[in-house]
Design a protein around this motif. Structure first.
Motif, PDB file in Angstrom:
ATOM      1  N   VAL A  66      49.574  27.454 -15.009  1.00 40.48           N
ATOM      2  CA  VAL A  66      48.489  28.422 -15.135  1.00 40.48           C
ATOM      3  C   VAL A  66      47.800  28.193 -16.476  1.00 40.48           C
ATOM      4  CG1 VAL A  66      47.843  30.857 -15.128  1.00 40.48           C
ATOM      5  CG2 VAL A  66      49.782  30.082 -13.748  1.00 40.48           C
ATOM      6  N   ILE A  67      46.503  27.902 -16.423  1.00 48.25           N
ATOM      7  CA  ILE A  67      45.715  27.674 -17.625  1.00 48.25           C
ATOM      8  C   ILE A  67      44.826  28.883 -17.847  1.00 48.25           C
ATOM      9  CG2 ILE A  67      44.020  26.185 -18.744  1.00 48.25           C
ATOM     10  CD1 ILE A  67      45.104  23.871 -17.064  1.00 48.25           C
TER      11      ILE A  67
ATOM     12  N   GLY B 222      39.144  33.768 -17.201  1.00 46.30           N
ATOM     13  CA  GLY B 222      40.248  34.103 -16.321  1.00 46.30           C
ATOM     14  C   GLY B 222      41.324  33.038 -16.318  1.00 46.30           C
ATOM     15  N   GLU B 223      42.090  32.987 -15.242  1.00 45.37           N
ATOM     16  CA  GLU B 223      43.193  32.042 -15.129  1.00 45.37           C
ATOM     17  C   GLU B 223      42.966  31.104 -13.946  1.00 45.37           C
ATOM     18  OE1 GLU B 223      46.814  34.831 -16.898  1.00 45.37           O
ATOM     19  OE2 GLU B 223      46.739  34.402 -14.737  1.00 45.37           O
ATOM     20  N   GLU B 224      43.361  29.843 -14.124  1.00 56.45           N
ATOM     21  CA  GLU B 224      43.332  28.870 -13.037  1.00 56.45           C
ATOM     22  C   GLU B 224      44.749  28.359 -12.807  1.00 56.45           C
ATOM     23  OE1 GLU B 224      39.868  26.127 -12.504  1.00 56.45           O
ATOM     24  OE2 GLU B 224      39.508  26.648 -14.601  1.00 56.45           O
TER      25      GLU B 224
ATOM     26  N   THR C 287      43.961  22.801 -26.503  1.00 58.99           N
ATOM     27  CA  THR C 287      43.651  24.036 -27.229  1.00 58.99           C
ATOM     28  C   THR C 287      43.884  25.288 -26.397  1.00 58.99           C
ATOM     29  OG1 THR C 287      41.357  23.747 -26.527  1.00 58.99           O
ATOM     30  CG2 THR C 287      41.940  22.937 -28.718  1.00 58.99           C
ATOM     31  N   THR C 288      44.166  25.144 -25.090  1.00 56.58           N
ATOM     32  CA  THR C 288      44.248  26.295 -24.209  1.00 56.58           C
ATOM     33  C   THR C 288      45.645  26.911 -24.191  1.00 56.58           C
ATOM     34  OG1 THR C 288      44.806  24.882 -22.327  1.00 56.58           O
ATOM     35  CG2 THR C 288      42.473  25.384 -22.661  1.00 56.58           C
ATOM     36  N   LEU C 289      45.685  28.205 -23.957  1.00 52.80           N
ATOM     37  CA  LEU C 289      46.945  28.864 -23.623  1.00 52.80           C
ATOM     38  C   LEU C 289      47.285  28.540 -22.172  1.00 52.80           C
ATOM     39  CD1 LEU C 289      46.401  32.380 -25.237  1.00 52.80           C
ATOM     40  CD2 LEU C 289      48.209  30.768 -25.858  1.00 52.80           C
ATOM     41  N   HIS C 290      48.535  28.236 -21.903  1.00 53.84           N
ATOM     42  CA  HIS C 290      48.952  27.908 -20.546  1.00 53.84           C
ATOM     43  C   HIS C 290      50.426  28.246 -20.375  1.00 53.84           C
ATOM     44  CE1 HIS C 290      49.495  24.329 -23.076  1.00 53.84           C
ATOM     45  NE2 HIS C 290      50.521  24.027 -22.304  1.00 53.84           N
ATOM     46  N   ARG C 291      50.871  28.275 -19.115  1.00 53.45           N
ATOM     47  CA  ARG C 291      52.267  28.621 -18.839  1.00 53.45           C
ATOM     48  C   ARG C 291      52.680  27.977 -17.513  1.00 53.45           C
ATOM     49  NH1 ARG C 291      49.316  33.257 -17.281  1.00 53.45           N
ATOM     50  NH2 ARG C 291      49.815  34.014 -15.170  1.00 53.45           N
ATOM     51  N   VAL C 292      53.983  27.918 -17.280  1.00 51.79           N
ATOM     52  CA  VAL C 292      54.538  27.471 -16.011  1.00 51.79           C
ATOM     53  C   VAL C 292      55.290  28.645 -15.408  1.00 51.79           C
ATOM     54  CG1 VAL C 292      56.109  25.880 -14.850  1.00 51.79           C
ATOM     55  CG2 VAL C 292      54.725  25.080 -16.779  1.00 51.79           C
TER      56      VAL C 292
END
Length: 220
Positions: free
Chosen positions: A127-128, A133-135, A150-155
């Motif tokens: 999830v970026i 919003g989120e993609e 530079t982006t916040l992201h997660r798994v």
């Protein structure tokens, strides 16, 4: 700019990579996390000291570096050594931003190459986050998502099966992401013109502009 690149590895190469990774020694993924990310990182990574993975690292790195779409989008000056990650049993990686410097290299772009069949595991989406919003990305094995570091992201947590992926980072000759996107668009357009008209005056002018913009902006 985020871009999905399909078929970076073919089916045989994916199978070969998975077979090698299945035999690898895995360690706690927090060993390679920054001090803040350690608190939200729950995964496993193939040990960087496991020399049995060297042929697969070389193969995957070669396929990524030689992919024409990756080259256009990233304009890489340097790639980091690849990490092979594994998530299972509710493992996840909470929201974080990648370190700006890794192993002495400035990090401009992150990429994740999916190696597991998405039907074989639940969860595990990348999830970026952005201001719009989120993609969410969960790609076919052998396909890759490339995005700004530079982006916040997660798994997201993996609730069934195993999520296997190769992750890495790139330093770009073009430091500014807006400039990279402009060059990508111009390069794409000139290739369309070439396919339609061959080597034409319009193609030559676009090629000249592309080369001179790279010359103007390149951080070598």
């Amino acid at each position: 700019m985020q871009i999905v690149i399909q078929d970076v590895l073919d089916a045989a190469e994916v199978k070969r990579a998975r077979a090698a990774i299945a035999k690898a020694k895995f360690v706690d993924g927090r060993e390679t996390a920054g001090w803040a990310a350690k608190g939200v990182k729950r995964n496993e990574q193939a040990s960087a000291l496991d020399a049995t993975l060297d042929p697969i690292r070389k193969l995957v790195t070669d396929r990524i570096a030689k992919n024409s779409l990756f080259a256009m989008a990233v304009r890489a000056k340097q790639l980091s050594p690849l990490l092979f990650s594994r998530y299972k049993g509710e493992m996840h990686y909470g929201s974080h931003v990648d370190d700006a410097i890794m192993q002495g290299m400035r990090v401009d772009i992150s990429f994740t190459l999916f190696l597991a069949d998405p039907s074989k595991y639940d969860g595990g989406e990348l999830v970026i986050e952005s201001t719009s919003g989120e993609e969410t990305f969960k790609l076919e094995a052998g396909s890759m998502i490339v995005y700004p570091a530079t982006t916040l992201h997660r798994v997201e947590p993996v609730t069934r099966g195993e999520r296997i992926a190769a992750v890495g980072w790139a330093r770009s000759f073009i430091r500014d992401p807006a400039q990279r996107e402009l060059l990508f668009d111009l390069d794409t357009a000139r290739r369309v013109v070439f396919e339609r008209d061959g080597k034409s005056p319009a193609f030559d002018l676009m090629s000249k502009s592309l080369a001179n913009l790279v010359r103007m902006w390149a951080d070598d």
